[in-house]
Design a protein around this motif. Structure first.
Motif, PDB file in Angstrom:
ATOM      1  N   ASN A  14      -0.663  12.601   1.954  1.00 36.19           N
ATOM      2  CA  ASN A  14      -0.347  12.850   0.546  1.00 36.19           C
ATOM      3  C   ASN A  14       0.997  13.570   0.469  1.00 36.19           C
ATOM      4  OD1 ASN A  14      -0.161  13.518  -2.153  1.00 36.19           O
ATOM      5  ND2 ASN A  14      -2.334  14.002  -2.357  1.00 36.19           N
ATOM      6  N   CYS A  65       2.986  13.023  -2.362  1.00 32.10           N
ATOM      7  CA  CYS A  65       3.382  12.689  -3.735  1.00 32.10           C
ATOM      8  C   CYS A  65       4.366  13.696  -4.322  1.00 32.10           C
ATOM      9  CB  CYS A  65       2.139  12.574  -4.622  1.00 32.10           C
ATOM     10  SG  CYS A  65       1.087  11.159  -4.213  1.00 32.10           S
ATOM     11  N   THR A 107       5.317   5.125  -6.781  1.00 30.56           N
ATOM     12  CA  THR A 107       4.245   4.164  -6.508  1.00 30.56           C
ATOM     13  C   THR A 107       3.929   4.114  -5.019  1.00 30.56           C
ATOM     14  OG1 THR A 107       4.808   2.810  -8.434  1.00 30.56           O
ATOM     15  CG2 THR A 107       3.564   1.742  -6.676  1.00 30.56           C
ATOM     16  N   GLY A 134       2.168   7.250  -3.899  1.00 27.43           N
ATOM     17  CA  GLY A 134       0.807   7.223  -4.409  1.00 27.43           C
ATOM     18  C   GLY A 134      -0.076   6.285  -3.611  1.00 27.43           C
ATOM     19  N   ALA A 135       0.485   5.150  -3.184  1.00 27.20           N
ATOM     20  CA  ALA A 135      -0.280   4.200  -2.380  1.00 27.20           C
ATOM     21  C   ALA A 135      -0.630   4.796  -1.017  1.00 27.20           C
ATOM     22  CB  ALA A 135       0.513   2.907  -2.206  1.00 27.20           C
ATOM     23  N   LYS A 148      -9.318  -0.827   1.819  1.00 27.15           N
ATOM     24  CA  LYS A 148      -8.749   0.376   2.416  1.00 27.15           C
ATOM     25  C   LYS A 148      -7.430   0.791   1.762  1.00 27.15           C
ATOM     26  CE  LYS A 148     -11.024  -0.016   6.882  1.00 27.15           C
ATOM     27  NZ  LYS A 148     -11.793   1.232   6.634  1.00 27.15           N
ATOM     28  N   HIS A 149      -7.026   0.070   0.718  1.00 26.20           N
ATOM     29  CA  HIS A 149      -5.779   0.367  -0.007  1.00 26.20           C
ATOM     30  C   HIS A 149      -4.569   0.297   0.923  1.00 26.20           C
ATOM     31  CE1 HIS A 149      -8.135   1.619  -3.499  1.00 26.20           C
ATOM     32  NE2 HIS A 149      -8.895   2.291  -2.654  1.00 26.20           N
ATOM     33  N   LYS A 150      -4.609  -0.654   1.855  1.00 33.64           N
ATOM     34  CA  LYS A 150      -3.491  -0.826   2.774  1.00 33.64           C
ATOM     35  C   LYS A 150      -2.700  -2.070   2.393  1.00 33.64           C
ATOM     36  CE  LYS A 150      -5.475   2.056   6.342  1.00 33.64           C
ATOM     37  NZ  LYS A 150      -5.736   2.276   7.779  1.00 33.64           N
ATOM     38  N   ALA A 171      -1.160   7.918  -0.415  1.00 37.86           N
ATOM     39  CA  ALA A 171      -2.243   8.868  -0.682  1.00 37.86           C
ATOM     40  C   ALA A 171      -3.555   8.137  -0.930  1.00 37.86           C
ATOM     41  CB  ALA A 171      -1.885   9.757  -1.871  1.00 37.86           C
ATOM     42  N   ASP A 172      -3.519   7.049  -1.708  1.00 38.99           N
ATOM     43  CA  ASP A 172      -4.734   6.290  -2.007  1.00 38.99           C
ATOM     44  C   ASP A 172      -5.374   5.726  -0.745  1.00 38.99           C
ATOM     45  OD1 ASP A 172      -4.427   6.783  -4.700  1.00 38.99           O
ATOM     46  OD2 ASP A 172      -3.517   4.838  -5.143  1.00 38.99           O
ATOM     47  N   ALA A 173      -4.544   5.385   0.248  1.00 39.97           N
ATOM     48  CA  ALA A 173      -5.056   4.849   1.507  1.00 39.97           C
ATOM     49  C   ALA A 173      -5.569   5.944   2.436  1.00 39.97           C
ATOM     50  CB  ALA A 173      -3.965   4.047   2.215  1.00 39.97           C
ATOM     51  N   GLY A 174      -5.392   7.198   2.050  1.00 42.73           N
ATOM     52  CA  GLY A 174      -5.840   8.306   2.890  1.00 42.73           C
ATOM     53  C   GLY A 174      -4.964   8.524   4.102  1.00 42.73           C
TER      54      GLY A 174
END
Length: 284
Positions: A267, A269, A255, A258-259, A179-181, A261-264
């Motif tokens: 955003n 950024c 970074t 971006g993280a 989950k990119h958490k 945003a990657d985790a949803g």
């Protein structure tokens, strides 16, 4: 190895009642220490007030008055929310809010959790009173952390090494990676660890994060401005296990954003560019 950690993403203000600085004082401390991004994450918990009413938590509702870039520091709006059950329930999810802070009825009742967290950028989910976990099988406590991570607002699991709740590291970290958490490495936990127990647990968690490629957030959990942006115990522990810099997701503001945003989660950024423009203007 000397680590770059230019964001402090778990911090508290006077609102948390056992903290001692204002948001402006925290921003000033970050600016003075070269911290690029401040995550203000006051407690969202029953520990603050005897009555759980939206009026008590309106501090979170009006944070849009804070500048997004304040004296060159990117400021994010968050909260540290308590995990309150083995089902991974978060504080406020079972508390209905029928009325606004001025007493007008809402057309549709929603939970205290929904009202308070909707305007926020991200949440840190932590266990502060783990009595409800006593005697629970590890499968239940593991599931508790997994379900907390599954909440769409939760970005970071807070101070798991200090909470005293055993769990299956690999199962929780696998979900965090998918989950990119992030998993927090909490400076305050190591600072107060006179017996070395927190250090041992935090080190094992960090080691497994390194082996599995799971991102971490190194945070002060600051309750007063002078300690913001200072991570000596966490840095020493990470250096001792050779933790890779690239998995420290708050090493710089770009970074970390971006993280998120990657985790949803959200955003934001563009705030990195906005901060850079602000810095350039101030240098002219």
């Amino acid at each position: 190895m000397s680590y770059q950690i230019a964001c402090d993403v778990h911090t508290h203000t006077l609102f948390s009642r056992h903290a001692y600085s204002t948001i402006a004082e925290n921003v000033s401390a970050c600016r003075d220490r070269g911290i690029e991004l401040l995550g203000s994450t006051d407690h969202f918990s029953e520990m603050l007030f005897p009555e759980q009413h939206l009026r008590n938590f309106q501090y979170f509702l009006n944070q849009n008055v804070w500048p997004r870039v304040w004296d060159g520091v990117v400021v994010l709006r968050g909260a540290e929310v308590d995990i309150v059950s083995l089902d991974g329930e978060l504080f406020g999810q079972d508390i209905d809010v029928p009325d606004t802070i001025v007493g007008r009825p809402y057309r549709e009742a929603r939970s205290l959790f929904d009202h308070v967290t909707e305007p926020l950028d991200y949440l840190i989910a932590s266990v502060h009173n783990g009595e409800f976990t006593k005697g629970a099988p590890i499968a239940r406590t593991t599931g508790m952390y997994v379900r907390a991570l599954e909440n769409p607002k939760v970005f970071i699991l807070g101070h798991t090494g200090r909470s005293g709740v055993p769990f299956d590291y690999d199962e929780v970290l696998t979900v965090a990676k998918e989950k990119h958490k992030l998993i927090e490495i909490n400076e305050h936990s190591l600072e107060v660890d006179s017996r070395g127990w927190f250090h041992s647990v935090c080190s094992r968690i960090a080691q497994r994060c390194a082996e599995m490629g799971v991102g971490i957030a190194v945070s002060t959990d600051a309750h007063v401005a002078p300690v913001l942006g200072s991570f000596p115990h966490a840095q020493a522990m990470l250096e001792g296990i050779g933790f890779p810099q690239e998995l420290i997701m708050n090493r710089d503001r770009r970074t970390f954003l971006g993280a998120l945003a990657d985790a949803g989660i959200c955003n934001l950024c563009e705030l990195a560019d906005l901060a850079e423009y602000d810095e350039e203007d101030n240098q002219k």
